[in-house]
Write an enzyme that holds these catalytic residues in place. Structure first.
Site, mmCIF file in Angstrom:
data_model
loop_
_atom_site.group_PDB
_atom_site.id
_atom_site.type_symbol
_atom_site.label_atom_id
_atom_site.label_comp_id
_atom_site.label_asym_id
_atom_site.label_seq_id
_atom_site.Cartn_x
_atom_site.Cartn_y
_atom_site.Cartn_z
ATOM 1 N N GLU A 85 -37.425 0.385 -12.352
ATOM 2 C CA GLU A 85 -38.698 -0.348 -12.338
ATOM 3 C C GLU A 85 -39.519 -0.103 -13.605
ATOM 4 O OE1 GLU A 85 -40.646 -2.135 -10.022
ATOM 5 O OE2 GLU A 85 -39.181 -2.352 -8.407
ATOM 6 N N HIS A 124 0.845 -1.204 0.000
ATOM 7 C CA HIS A 124 0.000 0.000 0.000
ATOM 8 C C HIS A 124 0.872 1.242 0.000
ATOM 9 C CE1 HIS A 124 -3.639 2.328 0.646
ATOM 10 N NE2 HIS A 124 -3.009 3.003 1.587
ATOM 11 N N ARG A 148 -32.536 -7.572 -13.825
ATOM 12 C CA ARG A 148 -32.672 -6.156 -14.182
ATOM 13 C C ARG A 148 -31.254 -5.603 -14.347
ATOM 14 N NH1 ARG A 148 -36.225 -3.618 -10.099
ATOM 15 N NH2 ARG A 148 -37.914 -4.553 -11.286
#
Length: 662
Positions: free
Chosen positions: A436, A106, A620
């Site tokens: 939706e 890191h 979806r």
């Protein structure tokens, strides 16, 4: 005996790590990297090229945590996994593939500056020292025990690029000394001090906006943190963008207002404290790299002129009206716009618990109220503001079947009134459509301009939300043909902190992940409606809000009259998979001991959970071509990270509830 490693690497520090492993006598069985993004300035060395030259097997999968890749990695039987500037989190199952452990390099002195872009952040914050850390990977990012660190001094003239070069050299030296000891099993580990931990998120180009009210030293640090090859610090000169590549601090500001031009040769700007000489820069994204003096000439600047940056300049902030400002999208969006520095946020909602942290900001104006009652305030503020976001809606499935008329009255009728105010006063509306509206569309990817919008029979009342939103989409589109400026955006399953409240989940009126977390918190079985096979594409709220902020910014008017899906097609998972990943992270969480034992999964029928009027869809998945093209946007945050942030938020909320009741 030779140690076998599987490596996850990108960037030139990825190359440094691979070279260090080879020099230390490790066998590299495979390297996993990323395909280069053509939109990114790839100034660094290529891991792919290095592996090709060294004859090392190379892969670049979209999801390295996928079961197929997990199995392939297990078959390699690695002793070690190493991550060198790899951009995706490695899941718990993947970390467990290494017989002797998984380790990450890191770019900071942990536990400080966990997270993303540490080399940029240390410069922004004016630090004088940073470094590199080799640590064991655990499921929480950058939080595992430390094996070795090497400090790097930050000089006053360092830029992100020069600092990166120093970090690369430090990484090479650290790995040269540490890897042989690690192979021998004699490198000790030290737990991180959590009290010293700090975490920083990703940076975006908008974070480079210069606020002339700040001290010149802070602006100088910002310039060097984001100068080439990064997008650069910037301000506005009239309608033109001025990108600053190099600057220097000069004492004093002659008592002039921040942003005032003190001289044109050199180009010197007054700041809140001292002043800044703009040595080099360019006009706009495609301008030439020019000296500050020539920039002043080409921009028509004269002594006494004012530059416009964050919180400065003669031009006022863009006024954004957010209705439903205390909601999930509203509170995150407000924070993002206020941080940008170019916006003034006006908001209304029936509560304010999620926006308490914003109330002290002088550019945030909140009124507690109901859009169905406070019509005079509402009309006045639509007239007053520049961009209108009507975010108020009932958007939880159980309410579609339980209170369909209330859904219609609020989601359609009340919002139609707001849209008509926008038409009346010529205001731009950014309207939250919904994923939706696609209903039971059978396309593999839902496209804003081509996919059919398919819903079920009338007796399935769950579709009242979908058709209310779709009808408003069509009304707004029709008004657009008469001159209304609009953008429709369709969120696909956004998740993150402050998504819901646990109390909402207790009455069934919350999103899926909140329901699942409530079961874990209360020690009740996780209920999987119809087995939880339904798939959704979950999107981190930070990714979603960044896209929405770019819609509001609307550079060159490119979002006018457009429909934009905002989702992450790479984060597709079933509800069952969502529950299983939640459980894994819950069991590994530091607060786990505060909660009851896991009570298992329980499958329930949708009819018993939602009522007779419910009907579900199998998948979806969004096409995000419009978002890429219009916004230059790509989601980057993996589902595991989003789940972790969301879980952590709700576990702490549960403990706060418990303390309040004690």
């Amino acid at each position: 005996m030779t140690s076998k490693a599987v490596v996850f690497a990108y960037h030139d520090i990825g190359c440094t790590g691979i070279e260090a492993l080879l020099n230390a006598g490790y066998e590299i069985a495979a390297v996993f990297t990323h395909a280069d993004d053509p939109r990114e300035n790839t100034f660094y060395a290529s891991v792919a090229r290095l592996c090709a030259e060294r004859g090392i097997p190379l892969h670049a999968p979209e999801d390295v945590n996928h079961p197929l890749w997990l199995e392939r990695i297990r078959q390699l039987r690695p002793d070690f996994l190493f991550s060198f500037y790899y951009r995706r989190l490695l899941g718990a199952e993947l970390l467990a593939c290494a017989a002797r452990g998984a380790y990450n390099l890191h770019g900071s002195l942990l536990p400080r500056y966990r997270g993303r872009a540490p080399a940029n952040w240390v410069l922004v914050n004016g630090e004088t020292q940073t470094g590199v850390t080799l640590h064991r990977m655990i499921e929480r990012a950058d939080a595992g025990p430390i094996l070795a660190q090497q400090a790097v001094a930050i000089d006053p003239e360092d830029t992100a690029l020069s600092l990166h070069g120093k970090l690369r050299k430090a990484a090479g030296a650290l790995l040269r000394d540490s890897l042989p000891l690690l192979a021998l099993g004699v490198l000790p580990e030290v737990e991180q001090d959590e009290s010293q931990a700090s975490h920083f998120g990703r940076r975006t180009p908008a974070d480079g906006l210069l606020d002339w009210h700040r001290p010149a030293r802070q602006l100088y640090d910002l310039v060097r943190a984001v100068t080439q090859p990064y997008p650069g610090a910037f301000c506005q000169v009239g309608e033109q963008k001025l990108i600053v590549w190099s600057a220097e601090v000069v004492a004093g500001n002659h008592g002039r207002e921040p942003g005032s031009v003190l001289s044109c040769d050199p180009l010197r700007i007054a700041c809140g404290e001292d002043s800044l000489v703009l040595r080099f820069g360019q006009r706009g994204e495609r301008g030439l790299y020019l000296a500050g003096t020539q920039l002043a000439t080409e921009l028509g600047l004269v002594e006494g002129a004012r530059l416009r940056g964050a919180a400065s300049g003669p031009q006022r902030r863009t006024r954004v009206l957010i209705l439903g400002v205390n909601g999930f999208i509203g509170n995150h969006l407000s924070e993002r716009l206020l941080r940008d520095g170019r916006y003034e946020v006006h908001g209304m909602d029936i509560g304010s618990d999620a926006i308490e942290r914003l109330k002290a900001d002088p550019h945030f104006h909140f009124v507690e109220g109901d859009i169905g009652i406070h019509s005079e305030w509402l009309e006045y503020h639509v007239k007053k503001c520049d961009v209108i976001l009507p975010l108020v809606a009932i958007a939880t499935p159980i309410e579609y079947t339980r209170n369909p008329l209330r859904v219609f009255e609020l989601d359609f009728e009340e919002n139609l009134r707001i849209v008509r105010y926008c038409v009346k006063y010529g205001k731009r509306v950014v309207f939250p459509s919904t994923s939706e509206v696609y209903g039971m569309c059978q396309d593999p990817d839902f496209d804003e301009d081509r996919s059919n919008l398919v819903v079920g029979p009338i007796n399935k009342q769950r579709w009242i939300y979908s058709v209310s939103k779709q009808l408003l989409d069509r009304v707004i589109w029709a008004y657009g043909q008469q001159g209304l400026r609009f953008t429709l955006f369709r969120p696909f399953n956004w998740m993150g902190p402050r998504l819901d409240r646990l109390d909402s989940a207790r009455i069934g009126s919350s999103r899926a992940i909140t329901q699942l977390i409530l079961h874990l918190v209360e020690g009740t079985p996780i209920r999987l409606v119809d087995g939880g096979a339904q798939k959704r594409c979950f999107t981190d709220v930070d990714d979603g809000i960044e896209a929405l902020a770019r819609i509001i910014d609307n550079r060159d008017g490119r979002c006018d009259g457009q429909i934009v899906n905002i989702g992450n097609p790479d984060n597709e998972a079933s509800i069952r998979q969502l529950g299983e990943e939640l459980l894994r992270q819950f069991e590994a969480h530091p607060l786990r001991a505060q909660f009851p034992p896991f009570a298992g999964f329980r499958e329930v029928e949708s009819r018993s959970f939602y009522g007779d009027g419910y009907q579900d869809v199998a998948h979806r998945k969004p096409s995000i071509d419009n978002a890429r093209r219009l916004l230059d946007w790509q989601p980057t945050i993996e589902l595991r990270e989003t789940i972790g942030k969301t879980l952590d938020f709700f576990l702490h909320e549960a403990l706060r509830e418990r303390e309040a009741q004690a």
